[in-house]
Design a protein around this motif. Structure first.
Motif, mmCIF file in Angstrom:
data_model
loop_
_atom_site.group_PDB
_atom_site.id
_atom_site.type_symbol
_atom_site.label_atom_id
_atom_site.label_comp_id
_atom_site.label_asym_id
_atom_site.label_seq_id
_atom_site.Cartn_x
_atom_site.Cartn_y
_atom_site.Cartn_z
ATOM 1 N N THR A 140 -1.871 -9.711 -4.506
ATOM 2 C CA THR A 140 -1.271 -9.936 -2.674
ATOM 3 C C THR A 140 -1.759 -11.239 -2.066
ATOM 4 O O THR A 140 -1.972 -11.172 -1.186
ATOM 5 N N ASN A 141 -2.461 -11.466 -3.305
ATOM 6 C CA ASN A 141 -2.852 -13.455 -2.635
ATOM 7 C C ASN A 141 -1.303 -14.458 -2.990
ATOM 8 O O ASN A 141 -1.775 -15.390 -3.351
ATOM 9 N N GLY A 142 -0.567 -14.094 -4.043
ATOM 10 C CA GLY A 142 0.755 -15.012 -4.290
ATOM 11 C C GLY A 142 0.122 -15.556 -5.950
ATOM 12 O O GLY A 142 1.134 -16.400 -5.820
ATOM 13 N N ALA A 143 -0.916 -15.138 -5.981
ATOM 14 C CA ALA A 143 -1.424 -15.852 -7.354
ATOM 15 C C ALA A 143 -0.363 -15.659 -8.581
ATOM 16 O O ALA A 143 0.633 -14.215 -8.291
ATOM 17 N N MET A 144 0.355 -16.188 -9.795
ATOM 18 C CA MET A 144 0.446 -16.070 -10.658
ATOM 19 C C MET A 144 -0.248 -16.662 -11.992
ATOM 20 O O MET A 144 -0.996 -17.704 -11.709
ATOM 21 N N LEU A 145 0.387 -15.966 -13.002
ATOM 22 C CA LEU A 145 -0.439 -16.283 -14.445
ATOM 23 C C LEU A 145 0.099 -17.838 -15.024
ATOM 24 O O LEU A 145 1.406 -18.164 -15.107
ATOM 25 N N ILE A 146 -0.974 -18.675 -14.879
ATOM 26 C CA ILE A 146 -0.647 -20.030 -15.293
ATOM 27 C C ILE A 146 -1.004 -20.176 -16.381
ATOM 28 O O ILE A 146 -2.279 -20.501 -16.972
ATOM 29 N N ASP A 147 -0.261 -20.912 -17.749
ATOM 30 C CA ASP A 147 -0.868 -21.426 -19.040
ATOM 31 C C ASP A 147 -1.979 -22.542 -18.682
ATOM 32 O O ASP A 147 -0.983 -23.415 -18.381
ATOM 33 N N SER A 196 -2.057 -21.034 -8.044
ATOM 34 C CA SER A 196 -1.253 -21.090 -7.001
ATOM 35 C C SER A 196 -0.163 -21.327 -8.150
ATOM 36 O O SER A 196 0.122 -22.291 -8.561
ATOM 37 N N PRO A 197 1.179 -20.829 -7.261
ATOM 38 C CA PRO A 197 2.311 -20.802 -8.188
ATOM 39 C C PRO A 197 2.819 -22.635 -7.597
ATOM 40 O O PRO A 197 3.841 -23.239 -7.981
ATOM 41 N N ARG A 198 2.366 -22.963 -6.440
ATOM 42 C CA ARG A 198 2.836 -24.137 -6.386
ATOM 43 C C ARG A 198 2.103 -25.348 -7.641
ATOM 44 O O ARG A 198 2.753 -26.637 -7.567
ATOM 45 N N LEU A 199 0.958 -25.080 -8.126
ATOM 46 C CA LEU A 199 0.710 -25.995 -9.631
ATOM 47 C C LEU A 199 2.615 -25.933 -9.900
ATOM 48 O O LEU A 199 2.607 -26.664 -11.066
ATOM 49 N N ALA A 200 3.264 -24.951 -10.298
ATOM 50 C CA ALA A 200 3.857 -24.737 -11.146
ATOM 51 C C ALA A 200 5.380 -25.414 -10.521
ATOM 52 O O ALA A 200 6.237 -25.796 -11.069
ATOM 53 N N TYR A 201 5.689 -25.408 -9.498
ATOM 54 C CA TYR A 201 7.016 -25.121 -8.845
ATOM 55 C C TYR A 201 6.791 -26.477 -7.301
ATOM 56 O O TYR A 201 7.753 -26.099 -6.659
#
Length: 246
Positions: free
Chosen positions: A94-101, A118-123
């Motif tokens: 719900t916080n919009g987080a995603m799994l990032i290596d 945060s997906p901002r780190l990837a996109y």
């Protein structure tokens, strides 16, 4: 407390729905070998104290589809039911987080370590996250012992089952939906995500006829050692209803 209230609401709604089900004509069991079972449940991660793991109640769900072959012990009310099928799990954050290596370390060696970030780190920093989800699919073999009060009339029988499931992960991926420059973008990233390739757990089921309630506890950790969020060991619990196509 919120999770408890949501779970209670889920159970009450399903119970009320089943209370309206009446069978006027006595139904005999079809003369086909085995049965098909469908589980609908909600997932909850355990042993997870990290504040970044914020999952949605209804969005974190499971759908299982199994074929089982009952082997009755003589003329008793007990049977052994081996089976095979698919388990499809969804985890909504719900916080919009995603799994990032983030590449953790063990001694002098770099290893995979997936954290919820945060997906901002990837996109890119200019995006606005709309939805984030982890999807896992398993091929599983359930093995259960079952008691039926009326084994000759399963449609009217009270039943209790206890057993275990072993499974192998078929695939896993993240699904992220975000908005960038007034454009909505959906990204599906298919990879291992540090998840265990195999899993095993125990479950129980209680019901009447073709409807029952079940609980499944995953004894194995969701992620491989040291590869989950902050290296924690995470187990899971699934509660829900089962529909048996006897």
């Amino acid at each position: 407390m919120k999770y408890f209230l949501n779970t209670l609401l889920f159970v009450l709604l399903t119970t009320a729905a089943f209370a309206q089900y009446e069978t006027v004509t006595k139904t005999k069991r079809p003369s086909i070998p085995g049965t098909f079972l469908v589980d609908l449940g909600i997932n909850r991660a355990l042993n997870q104290v990290d504040s970044t793991w914020k999952q949605g109640f209804w969005g974190s769900r499971t759908v299982n589809v199994y074929y089982q072959y009952p082997i009755r012990f003589g003329r008793s009310k007990f049977s052994f039911n081996p089976g095979v099928g698919l388990s499809m799990e969804r985890w909504k954050f719900t916080n919009g987080a995603m799994l990032i290596d983030t590449l953790g370390t063990t001694g002098n060696n770099l290893i995979e370590q997936y954290n919820l970030l945060s997906p901002r780190l990837a996109y890119g920093t200019e995006i606005s996250t709309k939805k984030s989800m982890l999807v896992t699919n398993y091929l599983e073999m359930p093995l259960e012992f079952r008691f039926d009060t009326k084994p000759e009339d399963i449609a009217r029988s009270f039943n209790v089952a206890i057993g275990g499931r072993i499974g192998v992960r078929l695939n896993s991926f993240t699904k992220v939906k975000y908005k960038q420059d007034d454009e909505t973008i959906k990204v599906k990233d298919k990879r291992s995500l540090g998840l265990n390739d195999f899993r095993y757990g125990i479950y129980t089921r209680v019901g009447i006829g073709g409807f029952s309630w079940f609980a499944f506890y995953n004894l194995s950790e969701m992620f491989a050692s040291g590869k989950g969020p902050h290296g924690r060991d995470i187990n899971s619990l699934t509660l829900g209803i089962s529909v048996n196509g006897f």
